[in-house]
Design a protein around this motif. Structure first.
Motif, mmCIF file in Angstrom:
data_model
loop_
_atom_site.group_PDB
_atom_site.id
_atom_site.type_symbol
_atom_site.label_atom_id
_atom_site.label_comp_id
_atom_site.label_asym_id
_atom_site.label_seq_id
_atom_site.Cartn_x
_atom_site.Cartn_y
_atom_site.Cartn_z
ATOM 1 N N THR A 151 6.196 -13.911 -2.570
ATOM 2 C CA THR A 151 6.635 -13.531 -1.219
ATOM 3 C C THR A 151 6.043 -14.429 -0.145
ATOM 4 O OG1 THR A 151 4.816 -11.959 -0.992
ATOM 5 C CG2 THR A 151 6.895 -11.103 -1.887
ATOM 6 N N GLY A 152 5.083 -15.303 -0.518
ATOM 7 C CA GLY A 152 4.497 -16.239 0.425
ATOM 8 C C GLY A 152 3.126 -15.834 0.935
ATOM 9 N N GLU A 153 2.773 -14.552 0.806
ATOM 10 C CA GLU A 153 1.453 -14.114 1.243
ATOM 11 C C GLU A 153 0.442 -14.360 0.125
ATOM 12 O OE1 GLU A 153 1.378 -9.868 1.955
ATOM 13 O OE2 GLU A 153 2.625 -9.522 0.207
ATOM 14 N N PRO A 154 -0.845 -14.372 0.433
ATOM 15 C CA PRO A 154 -1.841 -14.559 -0.635
ATOM 16 C C PRO A 154 -1.710 -13.461 -1.696
ATOM 17 C CG PRO A 154 -2.863 -14.799 1.510
ATOM 18 C CD PRO A 154 -1.465 -14.322 1.747
ATOM 19 N N ARG A 155 -1.961 -13.821 -2.952
ATOM 20 C CA ARG A 155 -1.792 -12.880 -4.065
ATOM 21 C C ARG A 155 -2.624 -11.609 -3.895
ATOM 22 N NH1 ARG A 155 1.167 -14.233 -8.351
ATOM 23 N NH2 ARG A 155 1.685 -16.411 -8.647
ATOM 24 N N TRP A 156 -3.825 -11.726 -3.338
ATOM 25 C CA TRP A 156 -4.656 -10.535 -3.217
ATOM 26 C C TRP A 156 -4.058 -9.548 -2.227
ATOM 27 C CZ3 TRP A 156 -7.075 -8.528 1.028
ATOM 28 C CH2 TRP A 156 -7.192 -9.354 2.145
ATOM 29 N N GLN A 157 -3.366 -10.046 -1.185
ATOM 30 C CA GLN A 157 -2.729 -9.137 -0.230
ATOM 31 C C GLN A 157 -1.557 -8.408 -0.872
ATOM 32 O OE1 GLN A 157 -1.747 -11.059 3.487
ATOM 33 N NE2 GLN A 157 -3.874 -11.589 3.920
ATOM 34 N N LEU A 158 -0.804 -9.123 -1.703
ATOM 35 C CA LEU A 158 0.286 -8.472 -2.435
ATOM 36 C C LEU A 158 -0.283 -7.401 -3.365
ATOM 37 C CD1 LEU A 158 3.310 -8.352 -3.140
ATOM 38 C CD2 LEU A 158 2.863 -10.068 -4.896
ATOM 39 N N ALA A 159 -1.401 -7.714 -4.021
ATOM 40 C CA ALA A 159 -2.047 -6.731 -4.898
ATOM 41 C C ALA A 159 -2.536 -5.531 -4.088
ATOM 42 C CB ALA A 159 -3.208 -7.385 -5.651
ATOM 43 N N ALA A 160 -3.036 -5.765 -2.878
ATOM 44 C CA ALA A 160 -3.495 -4.667 -2.021
ATOM 45 C C ALA A 160 -2.316 -3.781 -1.616
ATOM 46 C CB ALA A 160 -4.202 -5.212 -0.792
ATOM 47 N N ARG A 161 -1.172 -4.393 -1.319
ATOM 48 C CA ARG A 161 0.015 -3.601 -0.983
ATOM 49 C C ARG A 161 0.453 -2.750 -2.175
ATOM 50 N NH1 ARG A 161 1.957 -5.351 3.873
ATOM 51 N NH2 ARG A 161 1.523 -7.508 4.410
ATOM 52 N N LYS A 162 0.395 -3.334 -3.368
ATOM 53 C CA LYS A 162 0.745 -2.571 -4.575
ATOM 54 C C LYS A 162 -0.264 -1.447 -4.811
ATOM 55 C CE LYS A 162 3.236 -6.237 -6.966
ATOM 56 N NZ LYS A 162 3.292 -7.086 -8.175
ATOM 57 N N ALA A 163 -1.534 -1.719 -4.542
ATOM 58 C CA ALA A 163 -2.561 -0.690 -4.673
ATOM 59 C C ALA A 163 -2.302 0.444 -3.674
ATOM 60 C CB ALA A 163 -3.949 -1.287 -4.447
ATOM 61 N N ARG A 164 -1.893 0.094 -2.461
ATOM 62 C CA ARG A 164 -1.573 1.116 -1.457
ATOM 63 C C ARG A 164 -0.441 2.003 -1.947
ATOM 64 N NH1 ARG A 164 1.700 0.597 4.184
ATOM 65 N NH2 ARG A 164 1.140 2.627 5.021
ATOM 66 N N ARG A 165 0.601 1.371 -2.514
ATOM 67 C CA ARG A 165 1.751 2.125 -3.025
ATOM 68 C C ARG A 165 1.299 3.065 -4.145
ATOM 69 N NH1 ARG A 165 5.951 3.844 -1.089
ATOM 70 N NH2 ARG A 165 6.445 1.815 -0.292
ATOM 71 N N ALA A 166 0.440 2.587 -5.037
ATOM 72 C CA ALA A 166 -0.057 3.426 -6.130
ATOM 73 C C ALA A 166 -0.900 4.580 -5.586
ATOM 74 C CB ALA A 166 -0.869 2.583 -7.107
ATOM 75 N N LEU A 167 -1.721 4.307 -4.577
ATOM 76 C CA LEU A 167 -2.536 5.366 -3.970
ATOM 77 C C LEU A 167 -1.656 6.404 -3.262
ATOM 78 C CD1 LEU A 167 -5.477 3.187 -2.588
ATOM 79 C CD2 LEU A 167 -5.642 4.938 -4.380
ATOM 80 N N GLN A 168 -0.546 5.962 -2.684
ATOM 81 C CA GLN A 168 0.394 6.900 -2.075
ATOM 82 C C GLN A 168 1.031 7.779 -3.160
ATOM 83 O OE1 GLN A 168 3.015 4.246 0.030
ATOM 84 N NE2 GLN A 168 1.849 4.403 1.948
ATOM 85 N N ASP A 169 1.414 7.150 -4.274
ATOM 86 C CA ASP A 169 2.016 7.904 -5.382
ATOM 87 C C ASP A 169 1.031 8.916 -5.968
ATOM 88 O OD1 ASP A 169 4.324 6.423 -5.008
ATOM 89 O OD2 ASP A 169 3.946 5.076 -6.710
ATOM 90 N N GLU A 170 -0.249 8.583 -5.939
ATOM 91 C CA GLU A 170 -1.286 9.482 -6.451
ATOM 92 C C GLU A 170 -1.675 10.547 -5.435
ATOM 93 O OE1 GLU A 170 -4.508 6.866 -7.566
ATOM 94 O OE2 GLU A 170 -3.230 5.774 -8.976
ATOM 95 N N GLY A 171 -1.206 10.432 -4.191
ATOM 96 C CA GLY A 171 -1.512 11.411 -3.158
ATOM 97 C C GLY A 171 -2.803 11.136 -2.405
ATOM 98 N N VAL A 172 -3.415 9.979 -2.630
ATOM 99 C CA VAL A 172 -4.661 9.640 -1.946
ATOM 100 C C VAL A 172 -4.378 9.166 -0.522
ATOM 101 C CG1 VAL A 172 -6.714 8.166 -2.016
ATOM 102 C CG2 VAL A 172 -5.768 9.069 -4.141
ATOM 103 N N LEU A 173 -3.300 8.402 -0.357
ATOM 104 C CA LEU A 173 -2.891 7.925 0.968
ATOM 105 C C LEU A 173 -1.601 8.614 1.373
ATOM 106 C CD1 LEU A 173 -3.444 4.050 0.788
ATOM 107 C CD2 LEU A 173 -5.021 5.790 1.600
ATOM 108 N N GLU A 174 -1.424 8.770 2.683
ATOM 109 C CA GLU A 174 -0.185 9.343 3.198
ATOM 110 C C GLU A 174 0.914 8.284 3.181
ATOM 111 O OE1 GLU A 174 -0.587 11.019 7.069
ATOM 112 O OE2 GLU A 174 -1.992 12.559 6.394
ATOM 113 N N PRO A 175 2.074 8.644 2.678
ATOM 114 C CA PRO A 175 3.186 7.690 2.700
ATOM 115 C C PRO A 175 3.947 7.760 4.017
ATOM 116 C CG PRO A 175 3.813 9.641 1.469
ATOM 117 C CD PRO A 175 2.385 9.837 1.912
ATOM 118 N N GLY A 176 4.711 6.731 4.273
ATOM 119 C CA GLY A 176 5.688 6.786 5.345
ATOM 120 C C GLY A 176 5.266 6.385 6.730
ATOM 121 N N THR A 177 4.047 5.969 6.948
ATOM 122 C CA THR A 177 3.657 5.527 8.280
ATOM 123 C C THR A 177 3.570 4.003 8.270
ATOM 124 O OG1 THR A 177 2.302 7.512 8.466
ATOM 125 C CG2 THR A 177 1.995 5.822 10.140
#
Length: 143
Positions: free
Chosen positions: A107-133
């Motif tokens: 996507t052009g961004e550094p790989r670690w930032q893409l991994a952080a975005r994927k981690a955020r999505r996983a944390l949202q799926d687990e209910g740790v983070l709020e989705p949708g904001t």
């Protein structure tokens, strides 16, 4: 110079099937001898040596970034704008990031930032983070 012609088909012998020599029979391929067949063997492990299952990763996986993300959000009062998440994480992780983490992702961004975005999505799926904001990373009220 006159060519010889086949008496059966009236074609030059060089083109006629009757004037050509019979093809050699094709022999079927032989299987390698049983002694040459390689089987996968494992070398005995020396007690006390670490087991290495694969090559070392070139970049940090999203699972490895979950705990630092949660810790950062907890220290920031439960939420942080996305604009501040990446610089703060970069500062915290610093040399813990692997060499490939700073390379651009597809996507052009550094790989670690893409991994952080994927981690955020996983944390949202687990209910740790709020989705949708959009633009805000926020811990869920359950935490």
């Amino acid at each position: 110079m006159a060519e010889d012609y086949c008496e059966l088909c009236d074609l030059p012998l060089s083109q006629c099937v009757h004037g050509r020599p019979e093809p050699k029979p094709v022999e079927p391929e032989k299987a390698p001898p049983a002694s040459r067949v390689r089987t996968r063997t494992t070398t005995p492990r020396v007690p006390g040596t670490p087991v290495r299952k694969s090559a070392p990763r070139k970049w940090t996986s999203p699972d490895e970034l979950k705990a630092p993300i949660v810790a950062l959000l907890q220290e920031s009062g439960g939420e942080l704008p996305a604009d501040e998440v990446f610089p703060t994480l970069d500062e915290r992780l610093g040399e813990a990031l692997r060499p490939g983490d700073r390379e651009p992702s597809p996507t052009g961004e550094p790989r670690w930032q893409l991994a952080a975005r994927k981690a955020r999505r996983a944390l949202q799926d687990e209910g740790v983070l709020e989705p949708g904001t959009p633009g805000v990373w926020r811990l869920s009220a359950a935490d």
